[in-house]
Write a protein that holds these residues in place. Structure first.
Motif, mmCIF file in Angstrom:
data_model
loop_
_atom_site.group_PDB
_atom_site.id
_atom_site.type_symbol
_atom_site.label_atom_id
_atom_site.label_comp_id
_atom_site.label_asym_id
_atom_site.label_seq_id
_atom_site.Cartn_x
_atom_site.Cartn_y
_atom_site.Cartn_z
ATOM 1 N N ASP A 73 0.813 -1.218 0.000
ATOM 2 C CA ASP A 73 0.000 0.000 0.000
ATOM 3 C C ASP A 73 0.848 1.269 0.000
ATOM 4 O O ASP A 73 0.334 2.362 -0.224
ATOM 5 C CB ASP A 73 -0.960 0.014 1.192
ATOM 6 N N ASN A 74 2.149 1.137 0.227
ATOM 7 C CA ASN A 74 3.065 2.273 0.124
ATOM 8 C C ASN A 74 4.337 1.796 -0.583
ATOM 9 O O ASN A 74 5.428 1.798 -0.022
ATOM 10 C CB ASN A 74 3.391 2.844 1.511
ATOM 11 N N ALA A 75 4.134 1.352 -1.837
ATOM 12 C CA ALA A 75 5.260 0.817 -2.611
ATOM 13 C C ALA A 75 6.305 1.906 -2.836
ATOM 14 O O ALA A 75 5.976 3.039 -3.166
ATOM 15 C CB ALA A 75 4.758 0.273 -3.944
ATOM 16 N N MET A 76 7.565 1.540 -2.641
ATOM 17 C CA MET A 76 8.654 2.503 -2.780
ATOM 18 C C MET A 76 9.588 2.097 -3.920
ATOM 19 O O MET A 76 9.834 0.914 -4.134
ATOM 20 C CB MET A 76 9.431 2.607 -1.463
ATOM 21 N N ARG A 77 10.084 3.113 -4.610
ATOM 22 C CA ARG A 77 10.933 2.915 -5.776
ATOM 23 C C ARG A 77 12.278 3.593 -5.527
ATOM 24 O O ARG A 77 12.341 4.714 -5.029
ATOM 25 C CB ARG A 77 10.226 3.530 -6.988
ATOM 26 N N ASN A 78 13.377 2.917 -5.898
ATOM 27 C CA ASN A 78 14.717 3.483 -5.709
ATOM 28 C C ASN A 78 15.375 3.661 -7.069
ATOM 29 O O ASN A 78 15.808 2.697 -7.694
ATOM 30 C CB ASN A 78 15.569 2.563 -4.831
ATOM 31 N N PRO A 79 15.464 4.903 -7.570
ATOM 32 C CA PRO A 79 16.111 5.127 -8.863
ATOM 33 C C PRO A 79 17.628 4.965 -8.750
ATOM 34 O O PRO A 79 18.230 5.279 -7.723
ATOM 35 C CB PRO A 79 15.722 6.570 -9.203
ATOM 36 N N LEU A 80 18.228 4.469 -9.822
ATOM 37 C CA LEU A 80 19.677 4.253 -9.844
ATOM 38 C C LEU A 80 20.416 5.373 -10.560
ATOM 39 O O LEU A 80 21.643 5.436 -10.522
ATOM 40 C CB LEU A 80 19.985 2.911 -10.519
ATOM 41 N N ALA A 81 19.686 6.241 -11.257
ATOM 42 C CA ALA A 81 20.297 7.370 -11.963
ATOM 43 C C ALA A 81 19.399 8.592 -11.793
ATOM 44 O O ALA A 81 18.205 8.473 -11.537
ATOM 45 C CB ALA A 81 20.471 7.039 -13.446
ATOM 46 N N GLY A 82 20.018 9.780 -11.908
ATOM 47 C CA GLY A 82 19.243 11.009 -11.758
ATOM 48 C C GLY A 82 19.521 11.719 -10.456
ATOM 49 O O GLY A 82 20.332 11.278 -9.630
ATOM 50 N N ARG A 83 18.794 12.820 -10.247
ATOM 51 C CA ARG A 83 19.109 13.733 -9.141
ATOM 52 C C ARG A 83 18.843 13.140 -7.752
ATOM 53 O O ARG A 83 19.458 13.538 -6.785
ATOM 54 C CB ARG A 83 18.325 15.034 -9.321
ATOM 55 N N ILE A 84 17.891 12.223 -7.635
ATOM 56 C CA ILE A 84 17.590 11.655 -6.309
ATOM 57 C C ILE A 84 17.922 10.163 -6.274
ATOM 58 O O ILE A 84 17.277 9.382 -5.581
ATOM 59 C CB ILE A 84 16.106 11.878 -5.943
ATOM 60 N N SER A 85 18.952 9.766 -7.015
ATOM 61 C CA SER A 85 19.266 8.347 -7.172
ATOM 62 C C SER A 85 20.209 7.841 -6.084
ATOM 63 O O SER A 85 20.831 8.616 -5.347
ATOM 64 C CB SER A 85 19.913 8.110 -8.532
ATOM 65 N N ALA A 86 20.329 6.509 -6.050
ATOM 66 C CA ALA A 86 21.266 5.871 -5.124
ATOM 67 C C ALA A 86 22.705 6.257 -5.460
ATOM 68 O O ALA A 86 23.530 6.476 -4.562
ATOM 69 C CB ALA A 86 21.093 4.357 -5.191
ATOM 70 N N MET A 87 23.018 6.352 -6.750
ATOM 71 C CA MET A 87 24.382 6.721 -7.144
ATOM 72 C C MET A 87 24.703 8.159 -6.731
ATOM 73 O O MET A 87 25.827 8.461 -6.316
ATOM 74 C CB MET A 87 24.552 6.564 -8.661
ATOM 75 N N ARG A 88 23.707 9.029 -6.846
ATOM 76 C CA ARG A 88 23.924 10.434 -6.474
ATOM 77 C C ARG A 88 24.216 10.556 -4.978
ATOM 78 O O ARG A 88 24.942 11.463 -4.544
ATOM 79 C CB ARG A 88 22.670 11.236 -6.841
ATOM 80 N N ALA A 89 23.687 9.669 -4.176
ATOM 81 C CA ALA A 89 23.839 9.749 -2.720
ATOM 82 C C ALA A 89 25.188 9.227 -2.226
ATOM 83 O O ALA A 89 25.538 9.413 -1.067
ATOM 84 C CB ALA A 89 22.706 8.977 -2.044
ATOM 85 N N MET A 90 25.960 8.573 -3.090
ATOM 86 C CA MET A 90 27.229 7.982 -2.667
ATOM 87 C C MET A 90 28.379 8.973 -2.828
ATOM 88 O O MET A 90 28.370 9.803 -3.738
ATOM 89 C CB MET A 90 27.521 6.721 -3.484
ATOM 90 N N PRO A 91 29.393 8.875 -1.973
ATOM 91 C CA PRO A 91 30.569 9.755 -2.084
ATOM 92 C C PRO A 91 31.329 9.500 -3.385
ATOM 93 O O PRO A 91 31.394 8.363 -3.871
ATOM 94 C CB PRO A 91 31.416 9.381 -0.859
ATOM 95 N N GLU A 92 31.918 10.561 -3.923
ATOM 96 C CA GLU A 92 32.676 10.449 -5.178
ATOM 97 C C GLU A 92 33.819 9.458 -5.060
ATOM 98 O O GLU A 92 34.046 8.637 -5.956
ATOM 99 C CB GLU A 92 33.220 11.823 -5.576
ATOM 100 N N ASP A 93 34.543 9.528 -3.949
ATOM 101 C CA ASP A 93 35.703 8.643 -3.790
ATOM 102 C C ASP A 93 35.275 7.186 -3.699
ATOM 103 O O ASP A 93 35.992 6.291 -4.158
ATOM 104 C CB ASP A 93 36.498 9.049 -2.540
ATOM 105 N N LEU A 94 34.119 6.948 -3.104
ATOM 106 C CA LEU A 94 33.588 5.578 -3.044
ATOM 107 C C LEU A 94 33.321 5.064 -4.450
ATOM 108 O O LEU A 94 33.735 3.951 -4.801
ATOM 109 C CB LEU A 94 32.300 5.558 -2.220
ATOM 110 N N LEU A 95 32.661 5.869 -5.276
ATOM 111 C CA LEU A 95 32.370 5.456 -6.649
ATOM 112 C C LEU A 95 33.657 5.246 -7.437
ATOM 113 O O LEU A 95 33.762 4.308 -8.239
ATOM 114 C CB LEU A 95 31.502 6.514 -7.336
ATOM 115 N N ALA A 96 34.639 6.111 -7.215
ATOM 116 C CA ALA A 96 35.913 5.980 -7.923
ATOM 117 C C ALA A 96 36.574 4.643 -7.623
ATOM 118 O O ALA A 96 37.132 3.993 -8.522
ATOM 119 C CB ALA A 96 36.833 7.132 -7.541
#
Length: 490
Positions: free
Chosen positions: A433-456
């Motif tokens: 009844d409160n389905a949640m979606r996690n985008p992987l790209a874009g301004r509110i995505s999981a990738m956006r929330a990670m530190p740059e050095d972590l992604l590197a």
């Protein structure tokens, strides 16, 4: 001295009372949370061993006197068994009536085609009063027309019905009324089995029931289940199984009328044609009253504190097609609208969410996954390419889906959608009844929330590349492309 002692005792008593009261206040909240957790745990545990997903066409088609019913049977498709959801598309012709029925699980219906005031839906909620009546009359109350509330429906409406609540649909317009219904048999409200069972309150849908029985027997035979050889002929509506004399006594009618309840000689199937017009009470101002209710606060939704609606007065209809109600809108890409328990409270009982997606020419919906639900998608217009990836990183679906097809996305499987040059539209039902979606790209995505050095370090790239990975896409969920920016041609 005495007064100071009395003051201390009073302050101590107040502190103890406040502490106890605070604990009492918290108990209902904890109880509600525990109840919600129990409900989630009680959902049928289905197997999702899926090496390959498919875009699904209806598995059977049944023609009636005034319409056509096309079924996606859960028993025939591994994807639907995984989601615990089956579906049916009804095409109801002019003056066609989909006979009253109820299901063993919550039902969520989307009106694909039908102009405003061109369709009527009725739901019979047990124990609720007949609030529609023909007014004061000198005649006896028995001669007055009375019934429970009916709802005018139009294209874009979502109509919700709990398990066991009988409902019917009528087309009072000149063009066909087309609707698709999703039955969530995996829901905790279903205590039978993982089969969508439709109990008919009228008519004699012999052909419909025979094809359903054949499908179940074939499914059991494939799985080598016991009872695969057992077969009993369908008998029609639920009154057909009762003794005629007992029916006559129960309704205080004669046996001839009781036999007509059983409808054993009726060959019209599930959708019948009404002679003349269906005579029901439907106030001409009903849609105006509902519109005032919806816009009372000057917004497209309301905030609820749980006291506005009793079970008998729960809103069962909500239009999901209005662009002004979109949760996410990109003028170059499209829009996304969600209806859940916050803006349609009955979905709290049904444990379902609806999502309406519209992608313009060649636009993309960000790669994402559903945190807490399966998603069953019906394509309502156009076509698009979908890719789905499982927990082993395998591509389990990569292909074009077209109008009229069904696609299942299991919980946590990653999915991306891109519209064709004709655009891409869908309605999706999600099993929470409160389905949640996690985008992987874009301004509110999981990738956006990670530190740059972590992604590197994760992807073995430079910090500048990590910064580009995080920040190059500023749009939210709905993305435009170079070709989609040239126009919305579909």
């Amino acid at each position: 001295m005495a007064s100071s002692s009395l003051l201390c005792i009073t302050l101590l008593s107040l502190a103890l009372f406040h502490n106890c009261f605070a604990q009492i206040e918290q108990m209902p909240l904890r109880s509600r949370q525990q109840m919600q957790q129990r409900k989630q745990q009680q959902r049928w545990q289905t197997e999702c061993r899926l090496d390959r997903l498919n875009a699904l066409q209806p598995s059977r088609r049944v023609e009636s006197e005034a319409g056509i019913s096309e079924y996606w049977d859960l028993e025939n498709e591994d994807e639907l068994q995984c989601a615990g959801v089956s579906a049916v598309r009804h095409t109801i012709h002019r003056r066609g009536l989909l006979l009253p029925f109820f299901t063993n699980a919550p039902d969520l219906t989307y009106i694909i085609q039908g102009m405003y005031s061109r369709g009527i839906q009725g739901a019979v909620i047990p124990g609720c009063p007949e609030t529609y009546e023909s007014g004061q009359s000198q005649q006896s109350q028995r001669s007055q027309q009375q019934h429970q509330k009916v709802r005018e429906i139009r294209e874009g409406d979502i109509v919700a019905a709990p398990a066991g609540v009988a409902q019917w649909f009528y087309n009072n317009g000149d063009s066909p009324l087309v609707l698709v219904s999703f039955v969530d048999v995996g829901n905790q409200a279903n205590q039978l089995d993982l089969t969508a069972r439709r109990f008919h309150l009228g008519g004699n849908p012999q052909k419909d029931q025979r094809t359903e029985q054949e499908m179940r027997l074939q499914s059991r035979s494939r799985r080598s289940e016991k009872g695969a050889g057992e077969r009993r002929n369908p008998n029609g509506n639920i009154f057909s199984g009762f003794d005629v004399k007992i029916l006559a006594e129960s309704f205080n009618i004669d046996t001839e009328l009781a036999r007509k309840l059983q409808s054993k000689n009726d060959r019209r199937e599930r959708i019948v044609r009404v002679r003349d017009e269906l005579q029901i009470l439907s106030p001409s101002r009903i849609h105006e009253e509902e519109r005032r209710h919806e816009y009372r606060r000057g917004y497209d939704y309301e905030e609820y504190n749980g006291m506005e609606e009793t079970f008998c007065t729960l809103r069962m209809r909500h239009n999901i097609d209005r662009p002004s109600r979109a949760d996410i809108f990109n003028p170059r890409g499209g829009r996304l609208t969600t209806v859940n328990s916050f803006n349609l409270p009955i979905l709290r009982f049904l444990q379902l969410t609806a999502e309406r997606g519209v992608l313009y020419k060649n636009a993309i919906m960000a790669p994402h996954f559903n945190l807490n639900s399966h998603s069953v998608i019906y394509i309502t217009r156009g076509s698009g390419r979908c890719q789905i990836v499982d927990d082993f990183g395998r591509n389990v679906f990569d292909g074009e889906v077209q109008m009229g097809q069904l696609l299942v996305v299991p919980q946590n499987y990653a999915v991306v959608k891109q519209a064709s040059s004709r655009g891409f539209e869908w309605i999706a039902v999600k099993t929470n009844d409160n389905a949640m979606r996690n985008p992987l790209a874009g301004r509110i995505s999981a990738m956006r929330a990670m530190p740059e050095d972590l992604l590197a370090n994760v992807f073995r790239i430079s910090r500048e590349q990590a910064r580009n990975l995080k920040n190059n896409r500023e749009e939210v969920t709905i993305f435009s492309t170079q070709s989609s920016q040239q126009g919305r041609e579909y």
